[in-house]
Design a protein around this motif. Sequence first.
Motif, PDB file in Angstrom:
ATOM      1  N   LYS A  49      -1.720  29.479  33.036  1.00 22.93           N
ATOM      2  CA  LYS A  49      -2.470  29.276  31.790  1.00 22.93           C
ATOM      3  C   LYS A  49      -3.263  30.524  31.433  1.00 22.93           C
ATOM      4  O   LYS A  49      -3.285  30.945  30.272  1.00 22.93           O
ATOM      5  CB  LYS A  49      -3.391  28.064  31.914  1.00 22.93           C
ATOM      6  N   ASP A  50      -3.915  31.119  32.433  1.00 21.72           N
ATOM      7  CA  ASP A  50      -4.699  32.335  32.187  1.00 21.72           C
ATOM      8  C   ASP A  50      -3.804  33.473  31.686  1.00 21.72           C
ATOM      9  O   ASP A  50      -4.159  34.190  30.746  1.00 21.72           O
ATOM     10  CB  ASP A  50      -5.432  32.780  33.456  1.00 21.72           C
ATOM     11  N   LYS A  51      -2.651  33.625  32.308  1.00 22.62           N
ATOM     12  CA  LYS A  51      -1.729  34.687  31.892  1.00 22.62           C
ATOM     13  C   LYS A  51      -1.202  34.423  30.479  1.00 22.62           C
ATOM     14  O   LYS A  51      -1.053  35.363  29.686  1.00 22.62           O
ATOM     15  CB  LYS A  51      -0.586  34.800  32.894  1.00 22.62           C
ATOM     16  N   ALA A  52      -0.937  33.170  30.166  1.00 23.93           N
ATOM     17  CA  ALA A  52      -0.472  32.829  28.821  1.00 23.93           C
ATOM     18  C   ALA A  52      -1.544  33.158  27.788  1.00 23.93           C
ATOM     19  O   ALA A  52      -1.235  33.709  26.720  1.00 23.93           O
ATOM     20  CB  ALA A  52      -0.082  31.357  28.742  1.00 23.93           C
ATOM     21  N   HIS A  53      -2.785  32.843  28.099  1.00 25.57           N
ATOM     22  CA  HIS A  53      -3.887  33.173  27.182  1.00 25.57           C
ATOM     23  C   HIS A  53      -4.000  34.688  27.005  1.00 25.57           C
ATOM     24  O   HIS A  53      -4.250  35.171  25.891  1.00 25.57           O
ATOM     25  CB  HIS A  53      -5.206  32.597  27.681  1.00 25.57           C
ATOM     26  N   ASP A  54      -3.822  35.436  28.096  1.00 28.58           N
ATOM     27  CA  ASP A  54      -3.880  36.897  28.005  1.00 28.58           C
ATOM     28  C   ASP A  54      -2.780  37.438  27.102  1.00 28.58           C
ATOM     29  O   ASP A  54      -3.024  38.330  26.283  1.00 28.58           O
ATOM     30  CB  ASP A  54      -3.761  37.538  29.402  1.00 28.58           C
ATOM     31  N   VAL A  55      -1.578  36.915  27.247  1.00 33.30           N
ATOM     32  CA  VAL A  55      -0.459  37.358  26.403  1.00 33.30           C
ATOM     33  C   VAL A  55      -0.747  37.054  24.943  1.00 33.30           C
ATOM     34  O   VAL A  55      -0.529  37.894  24.065  1.00 33.30           O
ATOM     35  CB  VAL A  55       0.866  36.693  26.865  1.00 33.30           C
ATOM     36  N   ILE A  56      -1.241  35.872  24.675  1.00 28.83           N
ATOM     37  CA  ILE A  56      -1.566  35.486  23.294  1.00 28.83           C
ATOM     38  C   ILE A  56      -2.660  36.387  22.733  1.00 28.83           C
ATOM     39  O   ILE A  56      -2.559  36.871  21.603  1.00 28.83           O
ATOM     40  CB  ILE A  56      -1.973  33.996  23.229  1.00 28.83           C
ATOM     41  N   ASP A  57      -3.696  36.643  23.536  1.00 30.96           N
ATOM     42  CA  ASP A  57      -4.779  37.519  23.082  1.00 30.96           C
ATOM     43  C   ASP A  57      -4.270  38.929  22.804  1.00 30.96           C
ATOM     44  O   ASP A  57      -4.665  39.554  21.814  1.00 30.96           O
ATOM     45  CB  ASP A  57      -5.910  37.563  24.113  1.00 30.96           C
ATOM     46  N   ASN A  58      -3.399  39.442  23.667  1.00 32.57           N
ATOM     47  CA  ASN A  58      -2.838  40.776  23.456  1.00 32.57           C
ATOM     48  C   ASN A  58      -1.979  40.814  22.196  1.00 32.57           C
ATOM     49  O   ASN A  58      -2.010  41.790  21.445  1.00 32.57           O
ATOM     50  CB  ASN A  58      -2.007  41.218  24.666  1.00 32.57           C
ATOM     51  N   PHE A  59      -1.227  39.773  21.980  1.00 34.33           N
ATOM     52  CA  PHE A  59      -0.396  39.692  20.785  1.00 34.33           C
ATOM     53  C   PHE A  59      -1.256  39.679  19.535  1.00 34.33           C
ATOM     54  O   PHE A  59      -0.959  40.377  18.555  1.00 34.33           O
ATOM     55  CB  PHE A  59       0.488  38.436  20.843  1.00 34.33           C
ATOM     56  N   LYS A  60      -2.337  38.916  19.560  1.00 34.28           N
ATOM     57  CA  LYS A  60      -3.229  38.838  18.394  1.00 34.28           C
ATOM     58  C   LYS A  60      -3.911  40.171  18.122  1.00 34.28           C
ATOM     59  O   LYS A  60      -4.099  40.555  16.979  1.00 34.28           O
ATOM     60  CB  LYS A  60      -4.285  37.757  18.607  1.00 34.28           C
ATOM     61  N   SER A  61      -4.291  40.878  19.196  1.00 32.46           N
ATOM     62  CA  SER A  61      -5.006  42.143  19.013  1.00 32.46           C
ATOM     63  C   SER A  61      -4.078  43.260  18.562  1.00 32.46           C
ATOM     64  O   SER A  61      -4.535  44.257  18.009  1.00 32.46           O
ATOM     65  CB  SER A  61      -5.722  42.544  20.292  1.00 32.46           C
ATOM     66  N   ASP A  62      -2.763  43.109  18.775  1.00 31.29           N
ATOM     67  CA  ASP A  62      -1.799  44.110  18.326  1.00 31.29           C
ATOM     68  C   ASP A  62      -1.563  44.060  16.820  1.00 31.29           C
ATOM     69  O   ASP A  62      -1.048  44.988  16.239  1.00 31.29           O
ATOM     70  CB  ASP A  62      -0.461  43.942  19.049  1.00 31.29           C
ATOM     71  N   LYS A  63      -1.941  42.983  16.193  1.00 34.53           N
ATOM     72  CA  LYS A  63      -1.693  42.834  14.747  1.00 34.53           C
ATOM     73  C   LYS A  63      -2.805  43.418  13.940  1.00 34.53           C
ATOM     74  O   LYS A  63      -3.865  43.601  14.209  1.00 34.53           O
ATOM     75  CB  LYS A  63      -1.499  41.370  14.395  1.00 34.53           C
TER      76      LYS A  63
END
Length: 63
Positions: A49-63
Motif C-alpha cells: 500500500k505504501d509503495k502504491a501511494h508513492d507511485v501515485i504521488d510520483n505520478f501526480k507530481s510529474d504532471k
Amino acid sequence: MSEENNQFEQTKGNVKETIGNMTNNKDLENEGKEDKTSGKAKEVVNDVKDKAHDVIDNFKSDK
C-alpha cells in the motif's frame, strides 16, 4: 494496523510457538505460527500500500 502492531503480532506468535513447542502443546504452537503468519502478511500488505501511494504521488507530481 501500524508496523509496530504487526511486529508485535509476529513476536507474540513466536513466543506462543516457542512455549507450545517447549510444553508439547501443539494447539499453542499452531496458534503462534498463525499469529506470526498473520503479522507478516499484514506487514507485506502495508508495504505494498505504501509503495502504491508513492507511485501515485510520483505520478501526480510529474504532471
